[in-house]
Design a protein around this motif. Structure first.
Motif, mmCIF file in Angstrom:
data_model
loop_
_atom_site.group_PDB
_atom_site.id
_atom_site.type_symbol
_atom_site.label_atom_id
_atom_site.label_comp_id
_atom_site.label_asym_id
_atom_site.label_seq_id
_atom_site.Cartn_x
_atom_site.Cartn_y
_atom_site.Cartn_z
ATOM 1 N N UNK A 183 3.392 5.802 -2.807
ATOM 2 C CA UNK A 183 4.872 6.451 -3.308
ATOM 3 C C UNK A 183 4.714 6.534 -4.917
ATOM 4 N N UNK A 184 4.385 5.348 -5.414
ATOM 5 C CA UNK A 184 4.331 5.597 -6.927
ATOM 6 C C UNK A 184 3.277 6.492 -7.454
ATOM 7 N N UNK A 185 2.225 6.828 -6.809
ATOM 8 C CA UNK A 185 1.084 7.710 -7.251
ATOM 9 C C UNK A 185 1.843 9.000 -6.920
ATOM 10 N N UNK A 186 2.337 9.276 -5.994
ATOM 11 C CA UNK A 186 2.953 10.742 -5.708
ATOM 12 C C UNK A 186 4.312 10.834 -6.579
ATOM 13 N N UNK A 187 4.867 10.078 -6.995
ATOM 14 C CA UNK A 187 6.074 10.191 -7.799
ATOM 15 C C UNK A 187 5.724 10.459 -9.282
ATOM 16 N N UNK A 195 0.867 -1.249 -0.079
ATOM 17 C CA UNK A 195 -0.024 -0.093 -0.031
ATOM 18 C C UNK A 195 0.828 1.225 -0.012
ATOM 19 N N UNK A 196 1.914 1.238 0.782
ATOM 20 C CA UNK A 196 2.897 2.271 0.732
ATOM 21 C C UNK A 196 3.707 2.598 -0.431
ATOM 22 N N UNK A 197 3.848 1.522 -1.113
ATOM 23 C CA UNK A 197 4.660 1.330 -2.391
ATOM 24 C C UNK A 197 3.628 2.120 -3.243
ATOM 25 N N UNK A 198 2.523 1.713 -3.412
ATOM 26 C CA UNK A 198 1.608 2.121 -4.414
ATOM 27 C C UNK A 198 1.280 3.632 -4.181
#
Length: 143
Positions: free
Chosen positions: A59-63, A54-57
């Protein structure tokens, strides 16, 4: 009190020198159910994995949003630093080209009506930010 060891079924606190079985958050008599430590490693591992995904997803959205904003900033700076001798109207479409010296200039002439070095088409929104409107990928032309 005496210094002798009390039996196991007697709850005596050595520090306070008092019997404190009634103050314990768990049962202390001999007939009480045994306290068993449950195995929760699989639960932890599963939830750690879910949380990390969930945190990685996120992060990828924010990136992706950050990269989109940075591209928008680059285009905005490119258009504002381009040469033009008119005042752009909010909502109208303009076209960005490079001249013979490689300097960008803004024009109202569409790319199919001329043979200039085309960079992209932009419109000025109500917040005075230039938005790219063509689908052509020209990130390498910014350099």
């Amino acid at each position: 009190m005496s210094d002798t060891k009390k039996p196991d079924n007697i709850v005596f606190n050595e520090e306070t020198q008092k019997y404190d079985a009634a103050l314990k958050p768990y049962a202390t008599n001999v007939g009480a159910p045994a306290i068993k430590v449950t195995e929760n490693i699989t639960w932890k591992n599963k939830n750690v994995h879910k949380a990390n995904q969930q945190i990685k997803a996120k992060y990828l959205e924010l990136k992706a949003e950050y990269e989109k904003m940075m591209a928008e900033l680059e285009y905005n700076n490119l258009v504002y630093n381009a040469k033009f001798s008119f005042q752009p109207i909010i909502g109208d479409t303009y076209h960005l080209y490079r001249d013979k010296n490689g300097q960008p200039f803004l024009s109202i002439i569409a790319p199919d009506q001329c043979d200039f070095d085309f960079i992209g088409s932009f419109y000025l929104n109500s917040e005075h930010i230039w938005k790219r409107i063509d689908d052509k990928d020209t990130t390498d032309q910014l350099q």
